[in-house]
Design an enzyme around this catalytic site. Structure first.
Site, PDB file in Angstrom:
ATOM      1  N   HIS A 109      43.579  36.785  20.784  1.00 16.94           N
ATOM      2  CA  HIS A 109      43.477  37.979  20.101  1.00 16.94           C
ATOM      3  C   HIS A 109      44.702  38.840  20.190  1.00 16.94           C
ATOM      4  O   HIS A 109      45.207  38.814  21.342  1.00 16.94           O
ATOM      5  CB  HIS A 109      42.199  38.768  20.538  1.00 16.94           C
ATOM      6  CG  HIS A 109      41.627  39.976  19.797  1.00 16.94           C
ATOM      7  ND1 HIS A 109      42.281  41.211  19.843  1.00 16.94           N
ATOM      8  CD2 HIS A 109      40.713  40.052  18.879  1.00 16.94           C
ATOM      9  CE1 HIS A 109      41.425  42.309  18.951  1.00 16.94           C
ATOM     10  NE2 HIS A 109      40.666  41.317  18.325  1.00 16.94           N
ATOM     11  N   ASP A 150      40.472  36.881  29.178  1.00 14.48           N
ATOM     12  CA  ASP A 150      39.919  37.838  27.981  1.00 14.48           C
ATOM     13  C   ASP A 150      38.497  37.358  27.821  1.00 14.48           C
ATOM     14  O   ASP A 150      38.342  36.123  27.096  1.00 14.48           O
ATOM     15  CB  ASP A 150      40.642  37.734  26.788  1.00 14.48           C
ATOM     16  CG  ASP A 150      40.152  38.125  25.529  1.00 14.48           C
ATOM     17  OD1 ASP A 150      38.824  38.851  25.846  1.00 14.48           O
ATOM     18  OD2 ASP A 150      40.747  38.481  24.562  1.00 14.48           O
ATOM     19  N   GLN A 202      34.639  37.168  24.355  1.00 13.43           N
ATOM     20  CA  GLN A 202      33.599  36.287  23.477  1.00 13.43           C
ATOM     21  C   GLN A 202      33.026  35.162  24.538  1.00 13.43           C
ATOM     22  O   GLN A 202      32.266  34.406  24.152  1.00 13.43           O
ATOM     23  CB  GLN A 202      34.436  35.504  22.483  1.00 13.43           C
ATOM     24  CG  GLN A 202      35.109  36.385  21.365  1.00 13.43           C
ATOM     25  CD  GLN A 202      34.245  36.973  20.311  1.00 13.43           C
ATOM     26  OE1 GLN A 202      32.755  36.705  20.192  1.00 13.43           O
ATOM     27  NE2 GLN A 202      34.820  38.056  19.781  1.00 13.43           N
ATOM     28  N   LYS A 213      29.911  43.754  22.329  1.00  7.47           N
ATOM     29  CA  LYS A 213      29.571  42.093  21.829  1.00  7.47           C
ATOM     30  C   LYS A 213      28.328  41.520  22.486  1.00  7.47           C
ATOM     31  O   LYS A 213      28.038  40.520  22.270  1.00  7.47           O
ATOM     32  CB  LYS A 213      30.763  41.578  22.162  1.00  7.47           C
ATOM     33  CG  LYS A 213      31.999  42.193  21.187  1.00  7.47           C
ATOM     34  CD  LYS A 213      33.078  41.133  21.493  1.00  7.47           C
ATOM     35  CE  LYS A 213      34.389  41.727  20.777  1.00  7.47           C
ATOM     36  NZ  LYS A 213      34.398  41.923  19.302  1.00  7.47           N
ATOM     37  N   CYS A 243      42.210  39.453  13.889  1.00  2.00           N
ATOM     38  CA  CYS A 243      43.196  40.047  14.862  1.00  2.00           C
ATOM     39  C   CYS A 243      43.772  38.957  15.540  1.00  2.00           C
ATOM     40  O   CYS A 243      44.044  38.915  16.777  1.00  2.00           O
ATOM     41  CB  CYS A 243      42.550  41.106  15.823  1.00  2.00           C
ATOM     42  SG  CYS A 243      41.892  42.490  15.102  1.00  2.00           S
TER      43      CYS A 243
END
Length: 406
Positions: A121, A198, A201, A224, A361
């Site tokens: 991302h 990261d 997700q 999220k 993104c």
């Protein structure tokens, strides 16, 4: 609990869009919020709205207990050793920028290397580009295999003794690829590099234990996983955080202020300048309670079932291409003939179906895929096979609207 029953716990999903029952397939962008989270936010503002850590009055004490209680929930959720390692931020983007500025810029120099992947991302690309520019370090990219997974054999030569930082997303927001974080961490540590993850997700969809992964930093966002927007988390190993200087200065994060010098509070508060995101943190704590009650293993298994069903149903549509590996998280990104993804999303929206369209993104990944944009359906605890049936029907209708071979 069946997904259809879980869906009833999310008030926004009980509505019609453009005269059709809402089918929400955009949870990778932001998830919907259960009643329990909404009620927790309402309770804070109605009953004990107050600043934290400052006053000794009753409302301030309740607010502080709830805020720090949420930090403990996050600690347990991530399997961290201490709440000192849990920093509240505005989101994953802020957390990654904090690491880039407070660790990367301070510790890298010319000749050092930062290693990331083309699937990242933008929030995990641009901060490292800026660190490289500021320090003279070199930014390198791991190679992706044809199915959108990392070439781990090639990684053995890309990550070298000059590598100081490896920063990789746990799960691709486009391909659904689940990256081998533990193995990459071992490889990074073998060469003395720190591992940044990261987890935007990852954390909402699978069980995470940062001590088992042994990563040095892990970032994720509350919105999220059923929590509010504007709240996120940075986990960092205590020794690393202790040696880092904050980059946001003001109230709350100081210990002693003199005329010309000041000192910082201990962890985690030295990185939380100003009035913190109180309601957001409390809401995040409620969201963690909700998904842990459901069980992250159950959530992961449910999404795997939806992905398998998606491949089965969507493969019936001629001209539809799904990008990424078979083994993936709950994301299905696709093209349909030569129909622009924005046109696909527009037709689906007319049927009450919300999907994402664009570069997500992830412009580097779009270039790697040799496309300018894609359409994406992404799932969460409240999605059902009936939602996928509706998506399939909507895509067939899209194809008919634009004409076969458009």
């Amino acid at each position: 609990m069946h997904a259809a029953e879980i869906k009833k716990l999310f008030p926004l999903l009980d509505q019609h869009v453009n005269g059709k029952p809402l089918v929400y397939l955009d949870s990778a962008a932001t998830s919907q919020k259960p009643y329990t989270v909404i009620e927790k936010l309402d309770d804070y503002y109605r009953r004990y709205n107050s600043n934290v850590h400052r006053g000794v009055h009753t409302l301030g004490t309740i607010a502080t207990d709830e805020y720090e209680g949420a930090r403990e929930k996050v600690r347990a959720f991530l399997g961290a050793a201490s709440t000192e390692e849990i920093i509240f931020t505005r989101g994953t983007t802020t957390a990654l920028n904090l690491v880039a500025r407070c660790y990367g810029t301070a510790n890298l120099t010319e000749g050092d290397e930062i290693v990331i992947t083309p699937m990242e991302h933008h929030s995990n690309i641009i901060p490292w580009q800026q660190v490289a520019k500021a320090t003279g370090a070199t930014l390198k990219y791991l190679t992706l295999l044809e199915d959108g997974t990392i070439d781990m054999n090639e990684a053995q030569t890309t990550i070298t003794s000059n590598t100081k930082i490896v920063s990789v997303m746990q799960v691709s927001n486009v391909l659904g690829t689940i990256n081998p974080i533990k193995e990459l961490t071992q490889l990074a540590h073998k060469h003395g590099a720190v591992m940044v993850v990261d987890g935007a997700q990852g954390a909402p969809h699978m069980k995470v234990n940062v001590q088992e992964l042994d990563c040095d930093f892990y970032a994720f966002s509350g919105h999220k996983l059923g929590g509010p927007t504007g709240i996120g988390v940075l986990y960092g190993k205590k020794q690393l955080l202790q040696n880092m200087e904050p980059y946001e200065f003001g109230g709350e994060m100081i210990d002693f202020v003199g005329l010309y010098e000041s000192t910082w509070k201990e962890l985690p508060w030295k990185f939380e300048g100003g009035t913190p995101i109180i309601a957001g943190a409390i809401g995040l704590g409620a969201a963690i309670d909700f998904i842990e009650d459901l069980g992250l293993d159950t959530i992961k298994a449910h999404e795997q079932e939806l992905v398998s069903y998606s491949f089965e149903r969507l493969s019936e549509i001629d001209g539809l291409t799904i990008f990424g590996p078979k083994e993936r998280a709950g994301v299905v990104t696709f093209q349909l003939d030569d129909i622009h993804p924005h046109d696909i999303a527009t037709v689906l929206d007319a049927e009450g179906i919300a999907v994402r369209a664009g570069h997500h993104c992830a412009q580097l990944l779009m270039k790697w895929l040799k496309v300018s944009a894609t359409a994406r359906a992404s799932y969460y605890v409240y999605n059902t096979k009936e939602d996928i049936d509706a998506l399939k029907d909507g895509l067939v209708q899209t194809k008919e609207y634009f004409g076969d071979g458009f």
